[in-house]
Structure formats: C-alpha cells, structure tokens
Design an enzyme around this catalytic site. Structure first.
Site, PDB file in Angstrom:
ATOM      1  CE  LYS A  61      -0.276  -0.224   5.251  1.00 53.72           C
ATOM      2  NZ  LYS A  61      -1.161  -0.668   6.200  1.00 53.72           N
ATOM      3  CE1 TYR A 282      13.708  31.922   4.958  1.00 55.82           C
ATOM      4  CE2 TYR A 282      13.586  29.789   4.593  1.00 55.82           C
ATOM      5  CZ  TYR A 282      13.708  30.980   4.176  1.00 55.82           C
ATOM      6  OH  TYR A 282      13.241  31.143   2.918  1.00 55.82           O
TER       7      TYR A 282
HETATM    8  C1  LIG Z   1      -0.634  -1.856   6.817  1.00 54.03           C
HETATM    9  C2  LIG Z   1      -1.064  -3.018   7.288  1.00 54.03           C
HETATM   10  C3  LIG Z   1      -0.213  -3.981   7.421  1.00 54.03           C
HETATM   11  C4  LIG Z   1       1.320  -4.170   7.114  1.00 54.03           C
HETATM   12  O1  LIG Z   1       1.753  -3.579   8.653  1.00 54.03           O
HETATM   13  P1  LIG Z   1       3.217  -3.487   8.916  1.00 54.03           P
HETATM   14  O2  LIG Z   1       3.154  -2.968  10.155  1.00 54.03           O
HETATM   15  O3  LIG Z   1       3.725  -2.550   7.897  1.00 54.03           O
HETATM   16  O4  LIG Z   1       3.973  -4.944   8.511  1.00 54.03           O
HETATM   17  C5  LIG Z   1      -1.001  -5.426   7.651  1.00 54.03           C
HETATM   18  N1  LIG Z   1      -2.297  -5.464   7.696  1.00 54.03           N
HETATM   19  C6  LIG Z   1      -3.168  -4.316   7.595  1.00 54.03           C
HETATM   20  C7  LIG Z   1      -4.401  -4.252   7.864  1.00 54.03           C
HETATM   21  C8  LIG Z   1      -2.580  -3.222   7.531  1.00 54.03           C
HETATM   22  O5  LIG Z   1      -3.373  -2.098   7.489  1.00 54.03           O
END
Ligand SMILES: *Cc1c(COP(=O)(O)O)cnc(C)c1O
Length: 387
Positions: A61, A282
């Site tokens: 994702k 800055y």
């Molecule tokens: C993002 C996510 C993962 C992966 O999690 P990590 O901590 O990055 O391994 C797995 N399951 C769900 C439902 C997620 O939202």
C-alpha cells in the site's frame, strides 16, 4: 562530480551512485534515493523462514511505503510472492496492470461506493469491513450473476476497520448476507504487535478465534510485520508484512533483524567559511561561536524531510550536524570536522544509510520509520538496485 582521492569509496551508497553515473536525471537531481530490491527480497525470505505452514503476502500500500509498488511487487513476485495487499482500489488497479492476472490483490480499505465495477473488472479482492460494504459487494455479485471473492475483516479489538462482534453474529445467523460472496480470507489486525508484552495481543488473538468460528471456514490472517515475531500462534494461514520488508525494525527496542532498503543521499550545493557570530538559516536560530565551515545541501521539507528532524549528514563516516532551520529545498550542515576541500559541490552526503538508519531518522523527527518513508518526496533521483 569532481573525483578526489579517497572520496567516499567505502560507502556502499556511494558505490551504487557511482555505478549509476550517467543515468538520465541523476545529474539534474538534488538528492538520490537508492532502493535496494535485493534487500527487499532478502527481507521477504527472512520473514518466510520464520513461518511454518503459513504463507507470506506482501503489503505494498501507499506505493510500497513510498518506495515504488511496481518495482517492489515485481521483485517479490519474482521470489514467489503471489498475494498482495494495497489500501485503495486505485492502488489495486495500478498493481494489477503491473503484475498481470495471476496474483491475489486485496484492497484493505474495501471498495468505496461506486468503485465496485472497477474492482470487479480488475479481479481485485475487496476486504469487507462492514455490513454496509458487504451489502454493496453482494449487490455487485448479484448484478453480474456470479460469486465475487472477498476477505471478511473482523474487529478483534483495534476499533479501526472490520466488522464488530454484533455484525459477525448477524452473519452467523443470517446466511443470506453472504450470498454471492466467496469468502477467500478471514482477517483482523493487531493494534500492539510491536509491544510483545502488551496484553492486547493475546486478547485480540482470542477475540479473533471466537469471531472466525462464527464465519464460514476460510484461511485466516492476523499478523503484520511485528505480529510475525509474536510467534507461530499468530501466523495462521497468511501473514501480511509491510514495514519489515522495507527495513523498518519489526522488533523495536531490540536489534533490527531486517536489511536496510532505502538509502538517501543529498548533493552539496555550495560550501562557505563563516566567521564567528554569523546567523545561519531562517530566524537565525543558530549562530556561529567561532569560525565554521558550512555546506548547503539539496534536501528540504518539500522532500518530506520533517522540519523538526534535526539530524546530521555523514560523509566518509564523519557526522556533519545540521545547523539552523530546515528550509523547503535546502539544509545547512557544519562540515568543520572534515579536512578542508574534502567536500565540494555535487558531492553526496549520506542522509539515510548505514550511519543514520531509518529508525534513527524517525526518532529525530519524533515519528516512526513508516512515516519517514511514506513522506519521502518525489524530486529524488531514484536508483533501483535490482536482484
Ligand atoms: C499496513 C497493514 C499491514 C502491514 O503492516 P506492517 O506493520 O507495515 O507490517 C498489515 N495489515 C493491515 C490490515 C494493514 O493495514
């Protein structure tokens, strides 16, 4: 880049950049992000080696946590990964184009109203998080006259996504609610997996077991990266690591078992020698006490480098502290610790790498490695180290 004796040849990062010299865009960019797909693959193998019979998916994702979903997923698929998770339907559509029709692609946030057609056409597997999402998916199945695959997510205690126990009980008592739906997976997500001693882990596992017993028999999935390290009880049939694939430590407080994947280096724009009493950046939040040699590097908050992340840069293993405020496109560093002339315009200094890991950078920014990665900007020249 001017060649000078002894120039940073021992840094693996610089070797990658050296070998990429001449790549279109490298000379024009202000900073270089190297993404080590070999390390991603090794991390995938390392996680798989911890599993018994469970299968290992890849969570890609948010463009594989900012590192490039197409490249990462292609590398994982080449290593036998056949199940992927994205958050949005749009991400799933793009991934389907990359991977072709073979792999399972799950959409964690489910299908927003109106996106069912696109989801079905691309063969994405929606994660049903509510009875409402279930009704829409059932309707989509009825409309095309065939069963549609779905994962059922239950809320085992995180209160974020997934069906509440009452909703799961409704499913158990009214089989018509699942008509037209092929249950490919029953899943839930852990809230505290990175704290192995947290009582929520066992509580969520217990809740998950009770809830999935009410649902049609299907493969089960609970563990994210950290969840894998809670032990085999948490693995079920499929694990869903993201962070660990990208080198983020899944066992905070203990040594990181994963290989680093992202390396960031910024180019020196110019160097200068300051006298005592000079205001820097800055707001003049830094003022020199005596003479100081400074370099301005091509990285700023527009690149996703948090303004509050007062870290350092490294060159030849020497720490070069940030001085003054982080600007939009540049940061000033104190290079007095290096011999005069050691750094010149165009040279690269390490920002994320062996001397300053992702998790250390996250600590400086008061956040987690996940946020550092997903914030990384889009101006970097990217080098993919292929397997
Ligand atoms: C993002 C996510 C993962 C992966 O999690 P990590 O901590 O990055 O391994 C797995 N399951 C769900 C439902 C997620 O939202």
């Amino acid at each position: 880049m001017v060649e000078r004796p002894g120039q940073a040849a021992h840094s693996p990062l610089n070797q990658d950049v050296q070998s990429a010299r001449g790549q279109p865009g490298l000379a024009e960019a202000g900073a270089v992000l190297t993404i080590d797909l070999e390390a991603v693959r090794d991390n995938y193998r390392l996680l798989k080696a911890r599993l018994g019979k469970a299968r290992c998916a890849g969570v890609v994702k948010a463009d594989a946590y900012g590192l490039g979903a197409a490249e990462v997923a292609t590398a994982l698929a080449a290593d036998g990964c056949d199940t992927f998770f994205v958050a949005h339907v749009g991400e799933g559509l793009a991934l389907r184009d990359v991977l072709g029709s073979g792999p399972d692609i799950y959409v964690l946030n489910g299908t927003p109203p109106g996106a069912e057609g696109a989801c079905v056409a691309a063969g994405l597997i929606t994660v049903v998080n509510s009875l409402e999402q279930l009704a829409a998916w059932r309707a989509a199945a009825n409309a095309i006259g065939r069963k549609l695959p779905a994962a059922l997510q239950v809320d085992s205690g995180m209160s974020r996504l997934g069906m509440a126990p009452e909703e799961v009980e409704q499913l158990a008592t009214d089989a018509s609610l699942l008509e037209g739906v092929e249950v490919k997976l029953v899943m839930s997500h852990l809230a505290c997996a990175d704290e192995p001693a947290h009582p929520a882990n066992a509580a969520q596992k217990k809740a998950f077991d009770l809830l999935r017993a009410l649902l049609p028999a299907a493969p089960a999935s609970l563990a994210n990266s950290s969840g894998i390290f809670l032990g085999e009880d948490y693995h079920y049939d499929l694990v869903r690591p993201g962070a660990a694939l990208y080198g983020i430590n899944p066992t905070p407080g203990q040594p990181n078992p994963m290989r680093a994947v992202a390396h960031l280096a910024a180019k020196v724009i110019q160097t200068r020698t300051l006298t005592g009493g000079a205001g820097v950046g800055y707001g003049h939040t830094f003022r020199t006490e005596g003479p100081l040699r400074a370099a301005t590097i091509s990285l700023g908050y527009a690149d996703g480098w948090h303004r509050r992340a007062a870290a350092g840069a490294y060159f030849d293993g020497v720490r070069l502290p940030f001085i003054g405020r982080v600007s939009m496109d540049s940061i000033i560093i104190d290079i007095s610790a290096l011999p005069e002339g050691a750094l010149a315009a165009g040279d690269l200094v390490e920002i994320i790498g062996p001397h300053q890991t992702l998790d250390v950078v996250a600590g400086h920014a008061g956040t987690i490695g996940y946020e550092v990665l997903t914030d990384l900007g889009h101006r970097f020249h990217r080098i993919y180290k292929h397997v």
